[in-house]
Design a protein around this motif. Structure first.
Motif, PDB file in Angstrom:
ATOM      1  N   MET A  73      58.011  13.623  77.552  1.00 32.02           N
ATOM      2  CA  MET A  73      57.287  12.353  77.633  1.00 32.02           C
ATOM      3  C   MET A  73      58.252  11.176  77.747  1.00 32.02           C
ATOM      4  O   MET A  73      57.880  10.126  78.270  1.00 32.02           O
ATOM      5  CB  MET A  73      56.374  12.183  76.418  1.00 32.02           C
ATOM      6  N   GLN A  74      59.480  11.343  77.297  1.00 35.81           N
ATOM      7  CA  GLN A  74      60.468  10.270  77.400  1.00 35.81           C
ATOM      8  C   GLN A  74      60.915  10.045  78.847  1.00 35.81           C
ATOM      9  O   GLN A  74      61.549   9.034  79.150  1.00 35.81           O
ATOM     10  CB  GLN A  74      61.669  10.566  76.503  1.00 35.81           C
ATOM     11  N   GLU A  90      37.577  -1.964  70.061  1.00 37.63           N
ATOM     12  CA  GLU A  90      37.758  -0.726  69.300  1.00 37.63           C
ATOM     13  C   GLU A  90      38.325   0.383  70.192  1.00 37.63           C
ATOM     14  O   GLU A  90      39.254   1.097  69.788  1.00 37.63           O
ATOM     15  CB  GLU A  90      36.429  -0.278  68.699  1.00 37.63           C
ATOM     16  N   VAL A  91      37.786   0.533  71.384  1.00 41.80           N
ATOM     17  CA  VAL A  91      38.272   1.558  72.319  1.00 41.80           C
ATOM     18  C   VAL A  91      39.725   1.287  72.681  1.00 41.80           C
ATOM     19  O   VAL A  91      40.563   2.194  72.671  1.00 41.80           O
ATOM     20  CB  VAL A  91      37.379   1.606  73.587  1.00 41.80           C
ATOM     21  N   THR A  92      40.024   0.044  72.982  1.00 41.76           N
ATOM     22  CA  THR A  92      41.393  -0.323  73.338  1.00 41.76           C
ATOM     23  C   THR A  92      42.347  -0.023  72.186  1.00 41.76           C
ATOM     24  O   THR A  92      43.421   0.564  72.391  1.00 41.76           O
ATOM     25  CB  THR A  92      41.460  -1.812  73.731  1.00 41.76           C
ATOM     26  N   ALA A  93      41.963  -0.377  70.976  1.00 40.72           N
ATOM     27  CA  ALA A  93      42.809  -0.120  69.806  1.00 40.72           C
ATOM     28  C   ALA A  93      43.016   1.386  69.600  1.00 40.72           C
ATOM     29  O   ALA A  93      44.136   1.827  69.297  1.00 40.72           O
ATOM     30  CB  ALA A  93      42.199  -0.751  68.560  1.00 40.72           C
ATOM     31  N   GLU A  94      41.965   2.183  69.778  1.00 39.80           N
ATOM     32  CA  GLU A  94      42.096   3.646  69.639  1.00 39.80           C
ATOM     33  C   GLU A  94      43.094   4.187  70.654  1.00 39.80           C
ATOM     34  O   GLU A  94      43.938   5.015  70.326  1.00 39.80           O
ATOM     35  CB  GLU A  94      40.743   4.332  69.863  1.00 39.80           C
ATOM     36  N   TYR A  95      42.952   3.734  71.899  1.00 42.19           N
ATOM     37  CA  TYR A  95      43.846   4.213  72.953  1.00 42.19           C
ATOM     38  C   TYR A  95      45.296   3.836  72.657  1.00 42.19           C
ATOM     39  O   TYR A  95      46.194   4.664  72.756  1.00 42.19           O
ATOM     40  CB  TYR A  95      43.419   3.667  74.316  1.00 42.19           C
ATOM     41  N   TRP A  96      45.547   2.584  72.277  1.00 45.26           N
ATOM     42  CA  TRP A  96      46.915   2.151  71.975  1.00 45.26           C
ATOM     43  C   TRP A  96      47.494   2.931  70.800  1.00 45.26           C
ATOM     44  O   TRP A  96      48.684   3.247  70.781  1.00 45.26           O
ATOM     45  CB  TRP A  96      46.975   0.651  71.688  1.00 45.26           C
ATOM     46  N   GLN A  97      46.668   3.252  69.803  1.00 43.11           N
ATOM     47  CA  GLN A  97      47.119   4.031  68.648  1.00 43.11           C
ATOM     48  C   GLN A  97      47.593   5.415  69.096  1.00 43.11           C
ATOM     49  O   GLN A  97      48.657   5.883  68.682  1.00 43.11           O
ATOM     50  CB  GLN A  97      45.978   4.162  67.628  1.00 43.11           C
ATOM     51  N   VAL A  98      46.812   6.073  69.941  1.00 42.98           N
ATOM     52  CA  VAL A  98      47.197   7.406  70.426  1.00 42.98           C
ATOM     53  C   VAL A  98      48.464   7.309  71.267  1.00 42.98           C
ATOM     54  O   VAL A  98      49.372   8.125  71.126  1.00 42.98           O
ATOM     55  CB  VAL A  98      46.047   8.055  71.226  1.00 42.98           C
ATOM     56  N   ARG A  99      48.532   6.303  72.117  1.00 41.14           N
ATOM     57  CA  ARG A  99      49.752   6.113  72.930  1.00 41.14           C
ATOM     58  C   ARG A  99      50.982   5.967  72.065  1.00 41.14           C
ATOM     59  O   ARG A  99      52.032   6.540  72.356  1.00 41.14           O
ATOM     60  CB  ARG A  99      49.599   4.861  73.807  1.00 41.14           C
ATOM     61  N   GLU A 100      50.863   5.192  70.996  1.00 43.74           N
ATOM     62  CA  GLU A 100      52.000   5.009  70.097  1.00 43.74           C
ATOM     63  C   GLU A 100      52.378   6.330  69.422  1.00 43.74           C
ATOM     64  O   GLU A 100      53.554   6.627  69.256  1.00 43.74           O
ATOM     65  CB  GLU A 100      51.690   3.945  69.052  1.00 43.74           C
ATOM     66  N   GLY A 104      55.924   6.734  70.735  1.00 37.87           N
ATOM     67  CA  GLY A 104      56.784   6.025  69.791  1.00 37.87           C
ATOM     68  C   GLY A 104      57.228   4.703  70.388  1.00 37.87           C
ATOM     69  O   GLY A 104      56.408   3.926  70.862  1.00 37.87           O
ATOM     70  N   THR A 105      58.526   4.480  70.428  1.00 40.87           N
ATOM     71  CA  THR A 105      59.052   3.219  70.957  1.00 40.87           C
ATOM     72  C   THR A 105      59.257   3.238  72.473  1.00 40.87           C
ATOM     73  O   THR A 105      59.558   2.204  73.059  1.00 40.87           O
ATOM     74  CB  THR A 105      60.387   2.857  70.277  1.00 40.87           C
ATOM     75  N   HIS A 106      59.118   4.397  73.101  1.00 40.48           N
ATOM     76  CA  HIS A 106      59.227   4.492  74.565  1.00 40.48           C
ATOM     77  C   HIS A 106      58.019   3.797  75.186  1.00 40.48           C
ATOM     78  O   HIS A 106      56.883   4.044  74.786  1.00 40.48           O
ATOM     79  CB  HIS A 106      59.298   5.956  74.993  1.00 40.48           C
ATOM     80  N   ARG A 107      58.252   2.896  76.150  1.00 37.93           N
ATOM     81  CA  ARG A 107      57.180   2.084  76.720  1.00 37.93           C
ATOM     82  C   ARG A 107      57.142   2.205  78.240  1.00 37.93           C
ATOM     83  O   ARG A 107      57.699   1.363  78.947  1.00 37.93           O
ATOM     84  CB  ARG A 107      57.358   0.636  76.305  1.00 37.93           C
TER      85      ARG A 107
END
Length: 139
Positions: A73-74, A90-100, A104-107
């Motif tokens: 994934m890196q 709420e959906v956006t926050a859920e998605y960002w949480q899973v992405r993190e 991790g810190t890779h963007r």
């Protein structure tokens, strides 16, 4: 005899092998993944009505396909996520949480697109990814 720098990354799951697109194609040092939906290895949809569960399965599929060719994934540099559900806070926050959780810190660079529907009515999102294996060269 020359070999093409473009090759298909083989399907691993029966449901992948039955579909027309390749799971991914490698061109030189770049891997282009077909859009991933939340199908588990057995071909059943994971997380009906659960965006976070579907996102985790999409990322698990991406991770698995990348690993077939020695990538992680890196190595992901670009993603496009297609959302077939209302994009509430709420959906956006859920998605960002899973992405993190996944990156991790890779963007990776990313685009999110709202669409009216995907291939199956219960599918809430589909994620495409591009990964690069070679280090960037600077001029």
């Amino acid at each position: 005899m020359t070999t093409s720098p473009i090759r298909t990354i083989a399907a691993e799951w029966d449901w992948e092998a039955s579909l027309p697109p390749a799971p991914a194609v490698r061109a030189g040092d770049t891997i282009y993944l077909s859009g991933q939906i939340a199908l588990g290895p057995d071909g059943s949809l994971v997380g009906v009505n659960d965006l976070a569960a579907q996102a985790r399965q999409c990322f698990a599929n991406i991770r698995s396909i990348l690993a077939r060719d020695g990538a992680t994934m890196q190595h992901v540099v670009k993603m496009t996520t297609y959302f077939a559900c209302p994009l509430t806070d709420e959906v956006t926050a859920e998605y960002w949480q899973v992405r993190e959780e996944v990156f991790g810190t890779h963007r990776p660079a990313s685009t999110g697109v709202s669409v009216s529907a995907l291939i199956y009515p219960e599918v809430m999102l589909e994620i495409e990814a591009i990964a690069v294996l070679a280090p960037a060269r600077h001029a």
